[in-house]
Design a protein around this motif. Structure first.
Motif, short mmCIF file in Angstrom:
data_model
loop_
_atom_site.label_atom_id
_atom_site.label_comp_id
_atom_site.label_asym_id
_atom_site.label_seq_id
_atom_site.Cartn_x
_atom_site.Cartn_y
_atom_site.Cartn_z
N ARG A 213 -2.29 3.00 -1.77
CA ARG A 213 -3.33 3.28 -0.78
C ARG A 213 -4.32 4.36 -1.24
O ARG A 213 -5.41 4.50 -0.67
CB ARG A 213 -2.71 3.68 0.55
N LYS B 44 1.41 7.22 -8.23
CA LYS B 44 0.52 7.32 -7.07
C LYS B 44 0.77 6.17 -6.11
O LYS B 44 1.11 5.06 -6.51
CB LYS B 44 -0.95 7.28 -7.51
N LYS B 45 0.55 6.42 -4.81
CA LYS B 45 0.62 5.36 -3.82
C LYS B 45 -0.60 4.45 -3.98
O LYS B 45 -1.71 4.92 -4.24
CB LYS B 45 0.63 5.94 -2.41
N GLU C 50 0.80 -1.23 0.00
CA GLU C 50 0.00 0.00 0.00
C GLU C 50 0.84 1.28 0.00
O GLU C 50 0.45 2.27 -0.61
CB GLU C 50 -0.94 0.01 1.22
N GLU C 51 1.97 1.27 0.68
CA GLU C 51 2.78 2.48 0.80
C GLU C 51 3.73 2.69 -0.38
O GLU C 51 4.40 3.71 -0.46
CB GLU C 51 3.58 2.46 2.12
N CYS C 52 3.77 1.72 -1.28
CA CYS C 52 4.60 1.86 -2.48
C CYS C 52 3.76 2.41 -3.62
O CYS C 52 2.53 2.33 -3.61
CB CYS C 52 5.21 0.52 -2.87
N SER C 53 4.42 2.93 -4.62
CA SER C 53 3.72 3.48 -5.78
C SER C 53 3.25 2.36 -6.70
O SER C 53 3.67 1.20 -6.56
CB SER C 53 4.64 4.43 -6.56
#
Length: 228
Positions: free
Chosen positions: A141, A138-139, A97-100
Motif C-alpha cells: 500500500r 515495505k507494505k 495491499e497489507e502484505c509486504s
C-alpha cells in the motif's frame, strides 16, 4: 511453442444474447517471442489470453503449448500448469495491499505443491532485478502504481514460467511508468528468453514488442513483425 487451432469461444451459446468472442483463430507463437495482441474493446484479445492461460475453456478448437493440448487437462493438471508454466500480469496488479513486497512475490511459491528451498532468497533476487532493492519489506500500500506493477511482474516470474501473459499491464499507469514497465519487459524477454504476450489497445505499448497481431470481431486481421 503456443499454437491455437480453429479456436472459437461463444458466450451464451444458443441464447438471444449469444456472443462469438473468438472465431476459428489459428495462431502460432514461437518460444522466446515478444508479441503484442491489439484490438478494440470486444475484439476478443482478453478471451484469447484467458484460453492460452487455461483459465477458460474454448467452445471449439484447441490450444496446444509445447504439444500439450491444455483444454484436455484435468483440473489438477490445469492448476499445476497455471502455477508453474504461465505467469500472469494484470492491469489492476491484484496484490495484497497489507502484505509486504516479499510476501506478495513469494506467494506462488507458498501455494506450490513442490518442496522449494530458499523461497525468500528467490523472491528477493527477483525484487532486486525489478529495481526494488530497498522495498523488500515495505507494505504494498506504500508503493506507487509503477512500483506495484514491478512487484506483480516479480510475482509472475517467481516460479520461472516459460510464458508471461500481460493483460493491459500499463493501463493503470502514466506514460513515463508505462514506458519503464515495457522496457523492463523487453529486458526480461531478451535476458531470460521468456515468451511474452502483451494484450493492449495502445500502439505506443505494442511498439516495444517484436510482433503485432491485431484482432477484430474475434478474428485475426493482421499479423506482422515490428521493426525497431
Amino acid at each position: 511453442m503456443i499454437q491455437t487451432k480453429n479456436l472459437s469461444k461463444i458466450y451464451n451459446e444458443g441464447k438471444s444474447n449469444e456472443c462469438r468472442a473468438l472465431d476459428s483463430v489459428n495462431l502460432e507463437i514461437k518460444d522466446g517471442e515478444f508479441v503484442a495482441i491489439m484490438g478494440k474493446s470486444g475484439s476478443g484479445k482478453s478471451t484469447l489470453m484467458h484460453l492460452i492461460a487455461g483459465v477458460d475453456y474454448p467452445t471449439s478448437g484447441q490450444v496446444e503449448i509445447d504439444g500439450k493440448e491444455i483444454n484436455k487437462l484435468s483440473e489438477k493438471q490445469l492448476s499445476q500448469f497455471r502455477n508453474k508454466e504461465v505467469g500472469i500480469i494484470m492491469q489492476q496488479f491484484f496484490l495484497i495491499e497489507e502484505c509486504s513486497v516479499i510476501e506478495n512475490v513469494r506467494m506462488p511459491l507458498d501455494f506450490s505443491k513442490e518442496k522449494i528451498k530458499d523461497k525468500d532468497e528467490r523472491a528477493v533476487k527477483l525484487i532486486c532485478q525489478m529495481g526494488l532493492k530497498d522495498y523488500v519489506k515495505k507494505k504494498v500500500r506504500e508503493l506507487s502504481g509503477g512500483e506495484k506493477q514491478r512487484v506483480a511482474i516479480a510475482r509472475a516470474l517467481v516460479n520461472d514460467p516459460e510464458i508471461l501473459l500481460a493483460d493491459e499491464p500499463t493501463g493503470s499507469l502514466d506514460s513515463e511508468n508505462s514506458d519503464n514497465i515495457m522496457q523492463l519487459m523487453q529486458r526480461i524477454n531478451q535476458k531470460f528468453n521468456k515468451t511474452i504476450i502483451v494484450i493492449t489497445h495502445e500502439k505506443d505499448i505494442a511498439k516495444y514488442c517484436d510482433r503485432l497481431i491485431v484482432l477484430s470481431d474475434g478474428k485475426i486481421v493482421s499479423d506482422e513483425a515490428i521493426s525497431h
